[in-house]
Write an enzyme that holds these catalytic residues in place. Sequence first.
Site: not given
Length: 257
Positions: A93, A117-118, A147, A151
């Site tokens: 992403t 695809a997120p 998360h 990240k």
Amino acid sequence: MVAGYHGRMGSTAAQMVIDTPNFDLVGVYDARGTDTNLKETAAFKDQDVPAFHDLAQIDTDATVWVDFTIPTAVFENAKFAINHGISPVIGTTGMTDEQVAELQTLAKNQQVGGLIAPNFGISAVLLMQFAQQAAKYFPDVEIIEMHHDDKIDSPSGTAISTAKKIAEVRKPKAQGNPDATETLPGARGAEYEGMRIHAVRLPGLVAHEEVMFGGPGEGLTIRQDSYDRISFMTGVKVAVEKINQYHELMVGLENLL
């Protein structure tokens, strides 16, 4: 071919390809590495797969490029794949809308199928669809995504995609008290068409999201939890199996389900 195999998602994707009978892992790529073969990585010591670290040096007959790298690398990776007739399946992403649009134009011109695809988790795809339905009746909504602390991008691609899907059925609306102030800047989170998005980063988490709706005297919370990265591989496998049937770059796993 799996890009980002030194990362947790990339190594999980590589293992999924190895474990799937009708898939063949023909190469791996990671700009951070120095090894020349996947078997130099302890977890893959029984595999004989060439490893690359420079896009210009890649020589492969791969038909699908699975990308779990980083936001600053994924755009060039995807361009490389499309220009070489390889269908990208992108789980990284952080790309801008302009970058996605450029890749879609390139894929259309090259007649190459691809998917961004997120989130590859089936539960996350369903959450976004359910949230879009609920937003027709509850326009006051806030999104909380949680998360692991490694990240890089915030908010998550899933949270942004959730907000975009909600915005398709909801008119922009300023929520809360119009005279409200923040004692600490950022306390109300990021703003997207009046909605607020909050990002939590903590060790021990994997990927989780809550969409909270409020109405007079009632509320609705939709939540999904990914407890293990293996949960994303179901969606990745579907994408790898189907993506060569297409001739355009799509956004969202739901396009293939």
